[in-house]
Every structure is written in C-alpha cells, then in structure tokens.
Design a protein around this motif. Structure first.
Motif, PDB file in Angstrom:
ATOM      1  N   CYS A  22       0.861  -1.181   0.000  1.00  0.00           N
ATOM      2  CA  CYS A  22       0.000   0.000   0.000  1.00  0.00           C
ATOM      3  C   CYS A  22       0.895   1.228   0.000  1.00  0.00           C
ATOM      4  CB  CYS A  22      -0.883  -0.013   1.242  1.00  0.00           C
ATOM      5  SG  CYS A  22      -1.818   1.507   1.531  1.00  0.00           S
ATOM      6  N   VAL A  23       0.758   2.031  -1.041  1.00  0.00           N
ATOM      7  CA  VAL A  23       1.539   3.256  -1.151  1.00  0.00           C
ATOM      8  C   VAL A  23       0.660   4.432  -0.751  1.00  0.00           C
ATOM      9  CG1 VAL A  23       2.881   4.739  -2.657  1.00  0.00           C
ATOM     10  CG2 VAL A  23       2.943   2.265  -2.977  1.00  0.00           C
ATOM     11  N   ALA A  24       1.151   5.231   0.179  1.00  0.00           N
ATOM     12  CA  ALA A  24       0.398   6.377   0.682  1.00  0.00           C
ATOM     13  C   ALA A  24       0.924   7.676   0.077  1.00  0.00           C
ATOM     14  CB  ALA A  24       0.503   6.446   2.202  1.00  0.00           C
ATOM     15  N   GLU A  30       4.650   9.166   8.671  1.00  0.00           N
ATOM     16  CA  GLU A  30       5.199   8.715   9.957  1.00  0.00           C
ATOM     17  C   GLU A  30       4.274   9.035  11.126  1.00  0.00           C
ATOM     18  OE1 GLU A  30       9.991   8.904   8.907  1.00  0.00           O
ATOM     19  OE2 GLU A  30       9.136  10.077  10.548  1.00  0.00           O
ATOM     20  N   ASP A  31       3.319   9.911  10.921  1.00  0.00           N
ATOM     21  CA  ASP A  31       2.413  10.305  12.011  1.00  0.00           C
ATOM     22  C   ASP A  31       1.161   9.437  12.088  1.00  0.00           C
ATOM     23  OD1 ASP A  31       3.130  13.752  11.258  1.00  0.00           O
ATOM     24  OD2 ASP A  31       4.071  12.416  12.719  1.00  0.00           O
ATOM     25  N   PHE A  32       1.026   8.519  11.131  1.00  0.00           N
ATOM     26  CA  PHE A  32      -0.189   7.723  11.045  1.00  0.00           C
ATOM     27  C   PHE A  32       0.070   6.259  11.367  1.00  0.00           C
ATOM     28  CE2 PHE A  32      -3.659  10.251   9.215  1.00  0.00           C
ATOM     29  CZ  PHE A  32      -2.988  11.438   9.004  1.00  0.00           C
ATOM     30  N   THR A  33      -0.851   5.683  12.127  1.00  0.00           N
ATOM     31  CA  THR A  33      -0.889   4.230  12.262  1.00  0.00           C
ATOM     32  C   THR A  33      -1.421   3.646  10.957  1.00  0.00           C
ATOM     33  OG1 THR A  33      -1.173   4.193  14.665  1.00  0.00           O
ATOM     34  CG2 THR A  33      -2.089   2.334  13.430  1.00  0.00           C
ATOM     35  N   MET A  34      -0.784   2.599  10.489  1.00  0.00           N
ATOM     36  CA  MET A  34      -1.186   1.948   9.252  1.00  0.00           C
ATOM     37  C   MET A  34      -1.713   0.558   9.562  1.00  0.00           C
ATOM     38  SD  MET A  34      -0.541   4.336   7.136  1.00  0.00           S
ATOM     39  CE  MET A  34      -0.909   3.451   5.613  1.00  0.00           C
ATOM     40  N   GLY A  35      -2.836   0.236   8.962  1.00  0.00           N
ATOM     41  CA  GLY A  35      -3.451  -1.058   9.231  1.00  0.00           C
ATOM     42  C   GLY A  35      -3.918  -1.750   7.968  1.00  0.00           C
ATOM     43  N   ALA A  75      10.575   5.672   4.053  1.00  0.00           N
ATOM     44  CA  ALA A  75      11.233   6.291   2.905  1.00  0.00           C
ATOM     45  C   ALA A  75      10.398   6.115   1.640  1.00  0.00           C
ATOM     46  CB  ALA A  75      12.618   5.694   2.713  1.00  0.00           C
ATOM     47  N   LYS A  76       9.695   4.981   1.550  1.00  0.00           N
ATOM     48  CA  LYS A  76       8.888   4.696   0.362  1.00  0.00           C
ATOM     49  C   LYS A  76       7.404   4.951   0.591  1.00  0.00           C
ATOM     50  CE  LYS A  76      12.064   1.166  -1.404  1.00  0.00           C
ATOM     51  NZ  LYS A  76      12.221  -0.259  -1.817  1.00  0.00           N
ATOM     52  N   LEU A  77       7.049   5.412   1.793  1.00  0.00           N
ATOM     53  CA  LEU A  77       5.648   5.680   2.141  1.00  0.00           C
ATOM     54  C   LEU A  77       4.783   4.463   1.881  1.00  0.00           C
ATOM     55  CD1 LEU A  77       5.228   9.309   0.735  1.00  0.00           C
ATOM     56  CD2 LEU A  77       6.159   8.573   2.930  1.00  0.00           C
ATOM     57  N   THR A  78       5.300   3.324   2.268  1.00  0.00           N
ATOM     58  CA  THR A  78       4.651   2.056   1.947  1.00  0.00           C
ATOM     59  C   THR A  78       4.466   1.208   3.194  1.00  0.00           C
ATOM     60  OG1 THR A  78       5.595   2.059  -0.281  1.00  0.00           O
ATOM     61  CG2 THR A  78       4.864  -0.064   0.596  1.00  0.00           C
TER      62      THR A  78
END
Length: 126
Positions: A22-24, A30-35, A75-78
C-alpha cells in the motif's frame, strides 16, 4: 488529497504466499498508524494487522499471527503485508487504512481510521 493504493492481491492455492503493498500519498506517513483490514462476503470488515506510529510495533489478529507480517517503509511511504501459509478462510478483499492518534489496543477498530484504500482481492483455493 490523501490516497492509499493497494496492490498485490490475486489467486493462490492453500499454503501459498502473497505480498500486499500500500503506497500512501498526501499525508504525514510517519504520524499515522497503518493497518490492514479484510472483508469477506457477508461478513464484517475485520482488522488483520496494524503498526502504530507511536512505537512502530506490529500487532496481529489471532487468526493470522505467525503467518502474516506487517512492515512499513517510511522512505517509500509504503506499508506491506506478507501473507504466508494462506488458507481458504483468508479469502477476502483486503484494505489498507491510515489513522491518526490511534491508541495501542485500538488498532483493529475500523472506526479509528481516517483514510482507506480501494481494496485488493485475495482468493485462496483449497
């Protein structure tokens, strides 16, 4: 505009593996929890795994513990979900989600998340 774009779904036999990514964009990653969530036909959307922004630790549903691994690459926002030893019960549409300010222990609650991807289909044949 925030976007979460998933990829990597597909058809696999039981016991096989898939890796979802998943690319954001448009948010402070970095401030978000990813689920990762999943939804099978006729069932509620359930939290599978998440990784907190506060401590970077991964958390898993019992049904996938030991088989799935969630990782994030700032670094890859992934954010990725490696799925091994897949079972037919894992068949579902898988969604990536991002949430701000999620407390530990609440990362599997869908209402805690602010942004969602479009979903990717995972089908496991027996």
């Amino acid at each position: 505009e925030v976007q979460l774009v998933e990829s990597g779904g597909g058809l696999v036999q039981a016991g096989g593996s898939l890796r979802l990514s998943c690319v954001a964009s448009g948010l402070g990653f970095e401030d978000f929890t990813m689920g990762w969530f999943r939804q099978a036909p006729g069932k509620e959307r359930e939290g599978v795994a998440y990784i907190l922004s506060s401590d970077g630790n991964p958390y898993y549903a019992d049904s996938v513990k030991g088989r799935f691994t969630i990782t994030r690459d700032s670094a890859k926002l992934t954010v990725s979900l490696q799925m091994n030893n897949l079972k037919p019960d894992d068949t579902a549409v898988y969604y990536c989600a991002a949430g701000w300010g999620i407390h530990p222990g609440r990362g599997r609650i869908r209402e805690e998340y602010d942004y969602w991807g479009q979903g990717t289909q995972v089908t496991v044949s027996s």
